[in-house]
Design an enzyme around this catalytic site. Structure first.
Site, PDB file in Angstrom:
ATOM      1  CG  HIS A  34      77.891  40.889  64.652  1.00  0.00           C
ATOM      2  ND1 HIS A  34      77.670  40.415  65.914  1.00  0.00           N
ATOM      3  CD2 HIS A  34      78.006  42.239  64.774  1.00  0.00           C
ATOM      4  CE1 HIS A  34      77.651  41.410  66.773  1.00  0.00           C
ATOM      5  NE2 HIS A  34      77.849  42.536  66.118  1.00  0.00           N
ATOM      6  N   GLY A 147      72.463  46.831  60.912  1.00  0.00           N
ATOM      7  CA  GLY A 147      71.341  46.020  61.364  1.00  0.00           C
ATOM      8  C   GLY A 147      70.140  46.889  61.720  1.00  0.00           C
ATOM      9  CB  SER A 186      77.003  40.529  72.276  1.00  0.00           C
ATOM     10  OG  SER A 186      76.798  41.884  72.035  1.00  0.00           O
ATOM     11  NE  ARG A 187      73.784  45.772  75.295  1.00  0.00           N
ATOM     12  CZ  ARG A 187      73.546  46.988  75.714  1.00  0.00           C
ATOM     13  NH1 ARG A 187      72.502  47.226  76.467  1.00  0.00           N
ATOM     14  NH2 ARG A 187      74.328  47.972  75.386  1.00  0.00           N
TER      15      ARG A 187
END
Ligand code: PAF
Length: 279
Positions: A34, A147, A186-187
């Protein structure tokens, strides 16, 4: 840094904002990927332009209520990250300020969004298109950064912008990876240590297969390499046209080898581009 919690507050702040206005749409829970989108937005905006980051966990793109409820929302640290990345304005609306309870209009893309991740998540890309178009309209942005990791999302957004004449330039940003090649997500933090150690095989499998010369060999090789692990389970693995995302049977056009792989409950995605190699 300004913070706006409603569309009207956002519009008021942006009324006389220096252009270009560059938007980074996010759902928060920031990782270095990010931050690279924010840096790219700053490059595009220049020192005098305006960088807006939206942080909104969009309920209408979730197909399971449990996923929506479990989605991390570390708002204080996300805002601190925006501040230190030099963001000018963070937009942090609540769901009921973004959507009327009786809303009845949805943006629906009907070709590119149907396969790959869209096949298992009906309505997901309609939710993405709808919120992204709303964010474009609310901010009046000139450009927006996405992204490349979510390459289907990027292709669907490009198609929406093309088909609806949306006057926003879409800026792709390369996938940021861990040192061992795993795409940042984030996973990743939800993987067990064993799963995390195994997961870079996805990238290795795709890269090795991309060097082969026929679609059948490419699919067979990548499938075998990923399935060699007892920890992983392929959700899909497809070779698709890079623009239309429809399956290809020859390498006569730029294509993409894309996969989603489950480690337990955690679903990871990755892809590699494959150039045209036959006439
Ligand atoms: O990629 C995401 O985080 C989301 O799909 C997006 C583009 C912010 C829309 O909610």
């Amino acid at each position: 840094m300004h913070i706006a919690e409603t569309g009207s507050a956002l519009r008021e702040i942006l009324k006389n904002a220096p252009r270009p206005v560059v938007l980074v749409p996010t759902m928060g829970a920031f990782h270095p990927g990010h931050l690279s989108l924010m840096r790219r937005a700053r490059e595009i905006a220049g020192p005098d332009g305006t960088v807006v980051v939206s942080i909104f966990v969009n309920p209408i793109q979730f197909d399971r209520a449990s996923d929506l409820a479990a989605y991390p929302r570390p708002m204080a640290s996300d805002l601190a990250a925006c501040e230190s990345a030099g963001v000018d304005l963070a937009f942090t609306p609540a769901a009921d300020s973004m959507y009327f309870a009786d809303r009845s209009v949805t943006v629906s893309e009907t070709l590119l969004s149907r396969g790959l991740c869209g096949a298992a998540r009906p309505g997901h890309f309609d939710g993405v298109c709808t919120v992204v178009l709303k964010l474009f309209l609310l901010t009046g942005c000139d450009a927006s950064v996405f992204g490349e990791k979510d390459f289907q999302q990027l292709a669907v957004i490009r198609r929406m912008v093309r088909d609806l004449d949306v006057p926003v330039e879409i800026i792709p940003c390369p996938t940021i990876r861990e040192a061992d090649g795993l795409a940042m997500s984030s996973r990743n933090s939800r993987l067990t240590p064993e799963q995390r150690a195994d997961a870079p095989r996805i990238r290795r499998a795709l890269l090795a297969a991309a060097g082969l010369t026929s679609p059948a060999e490419i699919i067979a090789s990548a499938t075998a390499s990923i399935e060699a692990s007892p920890l992983s389970r392929i959700d899909y693995l497809s070779l698709v046209d890079a623009e239309t995302l429809q399956p290809v049977t020859s390498l006569d056009r730029p294509s993409v080898l894309a996969t989603a792989v489950f480690y337990g409950e955690v679903r990871l995605i990755d892809h590699v581009s494959i150039p045209k190699t036959s006439a």
